[in-house]
Design an enzyme around this catalytic site. Structure first.
Site, PDB file in Angstrom:
ATOM      1  N   ASP A 140      72.681  47.361 -62.194  1.00 36.07           N
ATOM      2  CA  ASP A 140      72.684  48.560 -63.031  1.00 36.07           C
ATOM      3  C   ASP A 140      72.430  49.832 -62.215  1.00 36.07           C
ATOM      4  OD1 ASP A 140      71.388  50.601 -64.921  1.00 36.07           O
ATOM      5  OD2 ASP A 140      71.972  49.033 -66.335  1.00 36.07           O
TER       6      ASP A 140
ATOM      7  N   SER B  44      75.305  52.887 -66.388  1.00 38.80           N
ATOM      8  CA  SER B  44      75.157  51.741 -67.279  1.00 38.80           C
ATOM      9  C   SER B  44      76.020  51.919 -68.540  1.00 38.80           C
ATOM     10  CB  SER B  44      73.671  51.555 -67.612  1.00 38.80           C
ATOM     11  OG  SER B  44      73.428  50.302 -68.192  1.00 38.80           O
TER      12      SER B  44
END
Length: 278
Positions: free
Chosen positions: A161, A38
């Site tokens: 993510d 991320s």
């Protein structure tokens, strides 16, 4: 001796990681492999481009713009966080704050960026070769928050993510041959994830991406299991956990300049721990 560094991300909390990397740049500390999850993947890109202070600007300046993240974005584009604005509009060669691609691409450090394939929920590990000039799509995919963002498309597949499928990718670093690993967490290392936090977003995701929904439901258990492994490896001297002592009430998308500066400073000051470890 192969030394790796992992940045697990955490949205705005990962200004802590930006502080760690800026201190490493100032002290000429390098690594053989970086694995980013991320926001951690973006921090690593700036570190590999040797652009001290660049990542911090994204947390303390650009993130406060409506174009960066806002409910207006969510209504108009279906994405609360505009990943294209961040990783193309700002970061491309003609952008406001471009990545030094020449330095980044010539850096001998290996890079892996963790994402989650939306249809299967499987972890995908992109490499530096997946970042051609002016194309930071893998950073977008790794940072694509479920529910708040539509899954990000790359070559016919869509991604969420990376924290959903491999929140603390220690095993990946070990599999890649790392002998020592610096692990950047953005919460205190005593913190364990509560499964209840993921129930609502997992339920919202269930109809459109059932396999990713299952991964989200299981994320807390996986995070806590991986954290336990990290703590064990820390005791044996193989891992150095770098984490904030406190984060106040800082959440993933909080925008509080005082708290952001505090987290950055906490990360920056932990350079001595890294020096001793490597």
């Amino acid at each position: 001796m192969k030394i790796g560094i992992i940045d697990v991300g955490g949205g705005m909390r990962d200004i802590f990681g930006a502080g760690v990397f800026d201190a490493c740049l100032e002290n000429n500390i390098t690594f053989d492999l970086g694995i980013g999850v991320s926001a951690g993947s973006a921090n690593l890109a700036g570190f590999m481009a040797k652009q001290k202070g660049r990542s911090k600007r994204f947390y303390t300046e650009y993130a406060f713009r409506k174009e960066y993240m806002s409910f207006k974005n969510l209504v108009k584009k279906g994405n609360y966080v505009d990943l294209d604005y961040i990783y193309s509009g700002l970061s491309n060669a003609n952008g406001e704050d471009p990545i030094d691609y020449s330095t980044f691409s010539s850096n001998p450090m290996q890079l892996e960026v963790v994402s989650t394939k939306a249809d299967t929920g499987d972890a995908v590990y992109f490499s530096k070769k997946d970042i051609p000039f002016n194309c930071y799509d893998i950073l977008k995919a790794s940072s694509c928050l479920p529910v708040l963002c539509r899954p990000y498309p790359i070559d016919g597949e869509v991604y969420f993510d990376g924290g959903m499928s491999d929140p603390i990718p220690l095993q990946r670093a070990l599999d890649k041959g790392c002998d020592k690993i610096v692990l950047i967490l953005t919460r205190p290392k005593t913190w364990m994830r509560d499964p209840k936090k993921d129930l609502v977003p997992a339920k919202l995701l269930e109809h459109s991406y059932p396999e990713s929904s299952k991964k989200l439901m299981n994320r807390a258990y996986l995070y806590n299991e991986q954290l336990a492994t990290a703590l064990e490896l820390e005791r044996s001297g193989k891992v150095c956990i770098v984490s904030p002592e406190h984060i106040e009430n800082m959440k993933t998308l909080n925008k509080d300049k005082e708290q952001l500066e505090s987290l950055y400073d906490q990360g920056y000051k932990l350079i001595e721990d890294i020096k001793k470890f490597i």
